[in-house]
Write a protein that holds these residues in place. Structure first.
Motif, PDB file in Angstrom:
ATOM      1  N   LYS A   1      24.700  59.002  78.130  1.00  0.00           N
ATOM      2  CA  LYS A   1      23.916  59.338  76.941  1.00  0.00           C
ATOM      3  C   LYS A   1      23.849  60.864  76.835  1.00  0.00           C
ATOM      4  CE  LYS A   1      19.175  59.063  75.278  1.00  0.00           C
ATOM      5  NZ  LYS A   1      17.810  58.650  75.635  1.00  0.00           N
ATOM      6  N   VAL A   2      24.162  61.401  75.655  1.00  0.00           N
ATOM      7  CA  VAL A   2      24.060  62.842  75.430  1.00  0.00           C
ATOM      8  C   VAL A   2      22.584  63.165  75.245  1.00  0.00           C
ATOM      9  CG1 VAL A   2      24.690  64.761  73.923  1.00  0.00           C
ATOM     10  CG2 VAL A   2      26.337  62.933  74.372  1.00  0.00           C
ATOM     11  N   ILE A   3      22.086  64.011  76.117  1.00  0.00           N
ATOM     12  CA  ILE A   3      20.669  64.363  76.070  1.00  0.00           C
ATOM     13  C   ILE A   3      20.445  65.609  75.231  1.00  0.00           C
ATOM     14  CG2 ILE A   3      18.698  65.096  77.473  1.00  0.00           C
ATOM     15  CD1 ILE A   3      19.866  63.370  79.718  1.00  0.00           C
ATOM     16  N   LYS A   4      21.351  66.566  75.360  1.00  0.00           N
ATOM     17  CA  LYS A   4      21.152  67.825  74.653  1.00  0.00           C
ATOM     18  C   LYS A   4      22.509  68.454  74.372  1.00  0.00           C
ATOM     19  CE  LYS A   4      18.823  72.269  75.258  1.00  0.00           C
ATOM     20  NZ  LYS A   4      18.030  73.094  76.160  1.00  0.00           N
ATOM     21  N   VAL A   5      22.661  69.030  73.193  1.00  0.00           N
ATOM     22  CA  VAL A   5      23.869  69.771  72.837  1.00  0.00           C
ATOM     23  C   VAL A   5      23.421  71.171  72.443  1.00  0.00           C
ATOM     24  CG1 VAL A   5      25.807  69.929  71.236  1.00  0.00           C
ATOM     25  CG2 VAL A   5      25.023  67.697  72.021  1.00  0.00           C
ATOM     26  N   TRP A   6      24.098  72.158  72.988  1.00  0.00           N
ATOM     27  CA  TRP A   6      23.731  73.537  72.694  1.00  0.00           C
ATOM     28  C   TRP A   6      24.904  74.208  71.996  1.00  0.00           C
ATOM     29  CZ3 TRP A   6      25.482  78.396  74.218  1.00  0.00           C
ATOM     30  CH2 TRP A   6      24.646  79.467  73.897  1.00  0.00           C
ATOM     31  N   GLY A   7      24.662  74.813  70.873  1.00  0.00           N
ATOM     32  CA  GLY A   7      25.696  75.520  70.136  1.00  0.00           C
ATOM     33  C   GLY A   7      26.656  74.560  69.444  1.00  0.00           C
ATOM     34  N   GLU A   8      27.662  75.168  68.803  1.00  0.00           N
ATOM     35  CA  GLU A   8      28.667  74.371  68.109  1.00  0.00           C
ATOM     36  C   GLU A   8      29.958  74.385  68.907  1.00  0.00           C
ATOM     37  OE1 GLU A   8      29.229  75.289  63.979  1.00  0.00           O
ATOM     38  OE2 GLU A   8      27.121  75.796  63.715  1.00  0.00           O
ATOM     39  N   LYS A   9      30.660  73.278  68.859  1.00  0.00           N
ATOM     40  CA  LYS A   9      31.925  73.190  69.556  1.00  0.00           C
ATOM     41  C   LYS A   9      32.950  74.025  68.788  1.00  0.00           C
ATOM     42  CE  LYS A   9      35.064  69.834  71.534  1.00  0.00           C
ATOM     43  NZ  LYS A   9      35.370  68.406  71.723  1.00  0.00           N
ATOM     44  N   PRO A  10      33.603  74.966  69.476  1.00  0.00           N
ATOM     45  CA  PRO A  10      34.538  75.844  68.754  1.00  0.00           C
ATOM     46  C   PRO A  10      35.806  75.098  68.339  1.00  0.00           C
ATOM     47  CG  PRO A  10      34.565  76.315  71.101  1.00  0.00           C
ATOM     48  CD  PRO A  10      33.495  75.308  70.878  1.00  0.00           C
ATOM     49  N   THR A  11      36.383  75.567  67.260  1.00  0.00           N
ATOM     50  CA  THR A  11      37.669  75.028  66.812  1.00  0.00           C
ATOM     51  C   THR A  11      38.678  76.166  66.862  1.00  0.00           C
ATOM     52  OG1 THR A  11      37.096  75.505  64.516  1.00  0.00           O
ATOM     53  CG2 THR A  11      36.646  73.280  65.315  1.00  0.00           C
ATOM     54  N   PHE A  12      39.927  75.838  67.169  1.00  0.00           N
ATOM     55  CA  PHE A  12      40.972  76.846  67.331  1.00  0.00           C
ATOM     56  C   PHE A  12      42.142  76.509  66.412  1.00  0.00           C
ATOM     57  CE2 PHE A  12      38.637  76.570  71.322  1.00  0.00           C
ATOM     58  CZ  PHE A  12      38.297  77.898  71.532  1.00  0.00           C
ATOM     59  N   ASP A  13      42.837  77.561  65.961  1.00  0.00           N
ATOM     60  CA  ASP A  13      43.973  77.377  65.065  1.00  0.00           C
ATOM     61  C   ASP A  13      45.248  77.023  65.831  1.00  0.00           C
ATOM     62  OD1 ASP A  13      42.294  78.033  63.000  1.00  0.00           O
ATOM     63  OD2 ASP A  13      42.847  80.153  62.996  1.00  0.00           O
TER      64      ASP A  13
END
Length: 175
Positions: free
Chosen positions: A121-133
């Motif tokens: 179970k995901v309890i906490k997510v911090w920030g945004e997941k980066p995307t790359f070109d």
């Protein structure tokens, strides 16, 4: 490493907790406890013999000053030493410690128990997941590209999860 004395006090709670890992630890813990109890019996014999040796060793000096025969004391000391040499204290200690070292840590009561990682179970997510070109390489792939990591040779030597580093990466790792 778990505490053997605490396991003796709370055996069933340890078994129940460890069994949450989808493996039955009943036999290992029972075997370890039996070995530990045998170790304690052997240790008691050794300690009793050491007490006899210490006591009689002190008496030898007194007997010599009083010109008494010390043969009986020496025989008693030798018998105690012989009895100590026949005990299996060190092998029993190694045996129960080996089992103890292989037991995993207990699981916290708040831990979610599941069959595989999909049950997490995901309890906490911090920030945004980066995307790359562009394509992103992990450290192992980059290490192979720069000829600093040799995973194929490592797999031949030691199977999975072993790495051979060389060149600049080896120097960096040692630094």
């Amino acid at each position: 490493m778990l505490d053997i004395k605490d396991i003796l006090k709370n055996t069933q709670s340890y078994i129940d907790n460890l069994n949450k890992r989808n493996k039955d630890y009943q036999n290992e813990i029972t075997k370890m406890i039996l070995i530990y109890q045998e170790y304690l019996k052997e240790l008691k014999i050794v300690e009793d013999c050491q007490a006899i040796i210490n006591e009689n060793s002190k008496l030898i000096g007194t007997y010599k000053r009083e010109n008494k025969n010390i043969d009986e004391l020496l025989n008693s000391i030798n018998n105690a030493k012989e009895k100590i040499s026949q005990t299996k204290v060190s092998s029993l200690k190694k045996e129960y410690e080996q089992i103890l070292m292989l037991l995993p840590n207990i699981i916290d009561d708040d831990t979610i128990i599941g069959k595989n990682e999909d049950d997490n179970k995901v309890i906490k997510v911090w920030g945004e997941k980066p995307t790359f070109d562009s394509n992103i390489c992990d450290h192992a792939k980059i290490g192979e590209i720069v000829d600093g990591i040799d995973l194929k040779r490592a797999a031949k030597l030691s199977k999975a999860r072993f790495v051979i580093t060389k060149g600049e990466i080896a120097k960096l790792e040692r630094a």
